[in-house]
Design an enzyme around this catalytic site. Structure first.
Site, PDB file in Angstrom:
ATOM      1  N   GLU A 114     -16.376  61.802 -22.686  1.00  0.00           N
ATOM      2  CA  GLU A 114     -17.238  61.199 -23.430  1.00  0.00           C
ATOM      3  C   GLU A 114     -17.749  62.513 -24.447  1.00  0.00           C
ATOM      4  O   GLU A 114     -17.786  63.641 -24.068  1.00  0.00           O
ATOM      5  CB  GLU A 114     -18.679  60.790 -22.908  1.00  0.00           C
ATOM      6  CG  GLU A 114     -18.426  59.677 -21.979  1.00  0.00           C
ATOM      7  CD  GLU A 114     -19.747  59.463 -21.297  1.00  0.00           C
ATOM      8  OE1 GLU A 114     -19.988  58.382 -20.694  1.00  0.00           O
ATOM      9  OE2 GLU A 114     -20.999  59.967 -21.631  1.00  0.00           O
ATOM     10  N   CYS A 127     -21.841  66.842 -28.991  1.00  0.00           N
ATOM     11  CA  CYS A 127     -22.050  67.291 -27.603  1.00  0.00           C
ATOM     12  C   CYS A 127     -20.592  67.179 -26.798  1.00  0.00           C
ATOM     13  O   CYS A 127     -20.109  65.657 -26.919  1.00  0.00           O
ATOM     14  CB  CYS A 127     -23.017  66.231 -27.175  1.00  0.00           C
ATOM     15  SG  CYS A 127     -23.401  66.595 -25.212  1.00  0.00           S
ATOM     16  N   CYS A 134     -18.204  65.483 -12.564  1.00  0.00           N
ATOM     17  CA  CYS A 134     -18.834  66.568 -12.243  1.00  0.00           C
ATOM     18  C   CYS A 134     -19.244  66.851 -10.819  1.00  0.00           C
ATOM     19  O   CYS A 134     -19.250  65.587 -10.139  1.00  0.00           O
ATOM     20  CB  CYS A 134     -20.297  66.574 -13.075  1.00  0.00           C
ATOM     21  SG  CYS A 134     -21.110  68.284 -12.856  1.00  0.00           S
ATOM     22  N   CYS A 138     -26.566  66.237  -9.742  1.00  0.00           N
ATOM     23  CA  CYS A 138     -28.094  66.493 -10.166  1.00  0.00           C
ATOM     24  C   CYS A 138     -28.550  64.892  -9.826  1.00  0.00           C
ATOM     25  O   CYS A 138     -28.059  64.058 -10.379  1.00  0.00           O
ATOM     26  CB  CYS A 138     -28.053  66.987 -11.503  1.00  0.00           C
ATOM     27  SG  CYS A 138     -27.585  68.659 -11.642  1.00  0.00           S
ATOM     28  N   CYS A 141     -28.578  62.414 -12.952  1.00  0.00           N
ATOM     29  CA  CYS A 141     -27.568  62.579 -13.975  1.00  0.00           C
ATOM     30  C   CYS A 141     -26.359  61.697 -13.766  1.00  0.00           C
ATOM     31  O   CYS A 141     -25.975  61.559 -12.604  1.00  0.00           O
ATOM     32  CB  CYS A 141     -26.821  64.090 -14.063  1.00  0.00           C
ATOM     33  SG  CYS A 141     -25.709  64.166 -15.341  1.00  0.00           S
ATOM     34  N   SER A 237     -30.147  74.845 -17.292  1.00  0.00           N
ATOM     35  CA  SER A 237     -30.965  73.489 -16.764  1.00  0.00           C
ATOM     36  C   SER A 237     -31.577  73.972 -15.695  1.00  0.00           C
ATOM     37  O   SER A 237     -31.249  73.985 -14.780  1.00  0.00           O
ATOM     38  CB  SER A 237     -29.718  72.664 -16.497  1.00  0.00           C
ATOM     39  OG  SER A 237     -28.906  72.001 -17.635  1.00  0.00           O
ATOM     40  N   HIS A 309     -33.627  60.361 -20.063  1.00  0.00           N
ATOM     41  CA  HIS A 309     -32.719  59.370 -20.652  1.00  0.00           C
ATOM     42  C   HIS A 309     -32.685  58.072 -19.811  1.00  0.00           C
ATOM     43  O   HIS A 309     -32.196  58.550 -18.612  1.00  0.00           O
ATOM     44  CB  HIS A 309     -31.522  60.016 -21.095  1.00  0.00           C
ATOM     45  CG  HIS A 309     -30.970  59.370 -22.523  1.00  0.00           C
ATOM     46  ND1 HIS A 309     -30.407  58.168 -22.721  1.00  0.00           N
ATOM     47  CD2 HIS A 309     -30.844  59.980 -23.706  1.00  0.00           C
ATOM     48  CE1 HIS A 309     -30.336  57.966 -23.908  1.00  0.00           C
ATOM     49  NE2 HIS A 309     -30.511  59.024 -24.538  1.00  0.00           N
ATOM     50  N   CYS A 352     -25.587  61.977 -21.164  1.00  0.00           N
ATOM     51  CA  CYS A 352     -24.508  62.601 -20.015  1.00  0.00           C
ATOM     52  C   CYS A 352     -23.785  61.507 -19.351  1.00  0.00           C
ATOM     53  O   CYS A 352     -24.490  61.031 -18.318  1.00  0.00           O
ATOM     54  CB  CYS A 352     -25.161  63.721 -19.284  1.00  0.00           C
ATOM     55  SG  CYS A 352     -23.990  64.889 -18.458  1.00  0.00           S
TER      56      CYS A 352
HETATM   57  N1  SAH Z   1     -23.699  70.914 -16.458  1.00  0.00           N
HETATM   58  C1  SAH Z   1     -24.364  71.343 -17.438  1.00  0.00           C
HETATM   59  C2  SAH Z   1     -24.121  70.538 -18.760  1.00  0.00           C
HETATM   60  C3  SAH Z   1     -24.068  69.044 -18.852  1.00  0.00           C
HETATM   61  S1  SAH Z   1     -25.618  68.085 -19.010  1.00  0.00           S
HETATM   62  C4  SAH Z   1     -25.836  71.255 -17.160  1.00  0.00           C
HETATM   63  O1  SAH Z   1     -26.088  70.822 -16.324  1.00  0.00           O
HETATM   64  O2  SAH Z   1     -26.570  72.168 -18.113  1.00  0.00           O
HETATM   65  C5  SAH Z   1     -26.292  68.663 -20.054  1.00  0.00           C
HETATM   66  C6  SAH Z   1     -27.899  68.483 -19.996  1.00  0.00           C
HETATM   67  O3  SAH Z   1     -28.199  66.985 -19.771  1.00  0.00           O
HETATM   68  C7  SAH Z   1     -28.361  68.989 -18.817  1.00  0.00           C
HETATM   69  O4  SAH Z   1     -29.613  69.900 -18.961  1.00  0.00           O
HETATM   70  C8  SAH Z   1     -28.712  67.862 -17.763  1.00  0.00           C
HETATM   71  O5  SAH Z   1     -29.755  67.932 -16.873  1.00  0.00           O
HETATM   72  C9  SAH Z   1     -29.507  66.869 -18.789  1.00  0.00           C
HETATM   73  N2  SAH Z   1     -29.309  65.477 -18.363  1.00  0.00           N
HETATM   74  C10 SAH Z   1     -28.404  64.825 -17.325  1.00  0.00           C
HETATM   75  N3  SAH Z   1     -28.857  63.597 -17.213  1.00  0.00           N
HETATM   76  C11 SAH Z   1     -29.923  63.344 -17.971  1.00  0.00           C
HETATM   77  C12 SAH Z   1     -30.807  62.209 -18.298  1.00  0.00           C
HETATM   78  N4  SAH Z   1     -30.903  61.025 -17.484  1.00  0.00           N
HETATM   79  N5  SAH Z   1     -31.947  62.456 -19.021  1.00  0.00           N
HETATM   80  C13 SAH Z   1     -31.983  63.506 -19.785  1.00  0.00           C
HETATM   81  N6  SAH Z   1     -31.319  64.788 -19.597  1.00  0.00           N
HETATM   82  C14 SAH Z   1     -30.138  64.439 -18.686  1.00  0.00           C
END
Ligand code: SAH
Length: 389
Positions: A114, A127, A134, A138, A141, A237, A309, A352
């Site tokens: 994406e 982005c 991944c 997390c 995510c 993060s 989100h 994401c």
């Molecule tokens: N792996 C890297 C980059 C990808 S995620 C990282 O974790 O930084 C980019 C950002 O989006 C990260 O801060 C992640 O925690 C956030 N993210 C993931 N899912 C999300 C969600 N449902 N709502 C808001 N932010 C989210």
């Protein structure tokens, strides 16, 4: 029978070594330029041809050298035979009511990634993804839900930006964030090259200060990024201000505990940004703000609060706007610079990993959906914005 199944190895091998095409998009612009210059010398072509050829890579991208009409036809053919300019296939293109656009690209092996474009005033932030899926899992995510498939190549990372320039209405980003699918610092060799391509004047020509790498805190990668002479930005993060809480949200915290990540941020020779997703009742209490303020102070970080989100993983509730304001205010009073990110593209599942996960979930029942939506920008209703079952 048994004999018939023996593969004809000859068909897997190139007819001659000279038939192996060089992928000009997988190497730095400097390396590509050397390769093309050597090719021109070998053919006895004038050296000014190089200046006509190089823009075809990133600045004024083409699908094949046939489109570079300033070149003689024979040279175009020879270039196409010697070099590759691989494309990504756009399989879904969605436009949010707020102008956010989301792209699902299919790769040569059938995998999908994406890319999201977010306009804001005269800025266009794109982005991009650095991996298919991944490994980090997390808790909130969507990308983690699909697991890890593979690393992207430089041509697939920077190629996302190249594809936007090839759209019928070309999109030229002013800013890049590595906040799509994947953990960029777990794919450092390819991200290293992609950063050069994105920044280089013969590449996409985007200023290093306008390119942000976002990480969960992969220490060797942070060091490697810090050693680059360009002013690429680093976002971390954080999402929880203590090891005990962070471990429950981000399994990577076991390998790289908070303290080591904060130290790496302090050692980074440029200012870092903390990302902090606001999870209702989980990490959004006044005590969390105080702990977070101490961490930010320890490394001079700027804090970016991110509204959760909807449509990610897990069973989390977004923190209310009022509570986010109070949290921000508490940080500010502690002397921390803080901003709250605007939530964009909610109607197209633009956070994401969400679109791909939606596709995978629905895939078996709706095999033709992707084809129907090819190149068909449109606003998409709430049907794509469901939370996981
Ligand atoms: N792996 C890297 C980059 C990808 S995620 C990282 O974790 O930084 C980019 C950002 O989006 C990260 O801060 C992640 O925690 C956030 N993210 C993931 N899912 C999300 C969600 N449902 N709502 C808001 N932010 C989210």
């Amino acid at each position: 029978m048994a004999q018939a199944s023996v593969p004809d190895l000859g068909s897997f091998l190139p007819a001659s070594p000279s038939r192996v095409k060089i992928n000009l998009l997988d190497i730095t612009p400097a390396a590509a330029s050397e390769s093309v210059a050597a090719f021109l010398r070998e053919r006895g072509e004038p050296s000014y041809r190089l200046g006509q050829i190089m823009p075809a890579l990133w600045q004024a991208p083409v699908s094949s050298f046939q489109e570079v009409t300033t070149l003689p036809a024979a040279l175009r053919d020879a270039l196409d035979e010697a070099f590759e300019l691989p494309r990504l296939t756009l399989s879904v293109h969605q436009v949010s009511t707020d102008g956010t656009q989301k792209f699902l690209f299919r790769l040569h092996d059938g995998q999908s990634i994406e890319t999201v474009s977010i306009p804001d005033g005269d800025r266009i932030t794109v982005c991009i993804s650095s991996q298919v899926g991944c490994a980090l899992q997390c808790a909130f995510c969507a990308t983690g839900l699909m697991g890890f498939a593979r690393n992207l190549h430089p041509s697939e990372i920077a190629g996302q930006v190249r594809e936007l320039a090839l759209l019928e209405t070309p999109l030229r980003p002013t800013n890049i964030v590595f906040m799509g699918m994947g953990e960029p610092l777990m794919n450092w060799p390819a991200v290293d090259t992609a950063l050069t391509i994105l920044n280089h004047p013969d590449g996409c020509g985007i200023g290093a200060r306008h390119i942000t790498v976002s990480t969960v805190g992969v220490l060797p990668g942070i060091v490697a990024l810090g050693q680059r002479p360009e002013q690429f930005r680093l976002a971390i993060s954080v999402h929880a201000p203590s090891d005990a809480l962070r471990r429950t949200l981000m399994p990577i915290n076991v390998k790289y505990p908070l303290e080591t990540v904060i130290r790496a941020a302090a050692d980074f020779d440029r200012r870092v940004t903390f990302e902090y997703v606001m999870l209702g009742g989980v990490n959004d209490q006044p005590a969390h703000a105080d702990e977070l303020a101490a961490l930010a102070r320890a490394c001079g970080a700027f804090v970016n609060l991110i509204p959760l989100h909807p449509g990610g993983a897990g069973d989390f509730t977004p923190t209310s706007a009022a509570s986010i304001r109070a949290f921000a205010e508490r940080l500010r009073r502690a002397g921390i610079e803080v901003a709250t990110r605007k939530s964009r593209g909610k109607d197209i599942a633009a956070a994401c990993g969400q679109l791909r996960v939606e596709r995978l979930r629905r895939g078996a029942n709706h095999p033709t959906d992707e084809d129907r939506q090819v190149d068909e920008p449109r606003a998409v209703g709430p049907g794509l914005d469901r939370r996981p079952a």
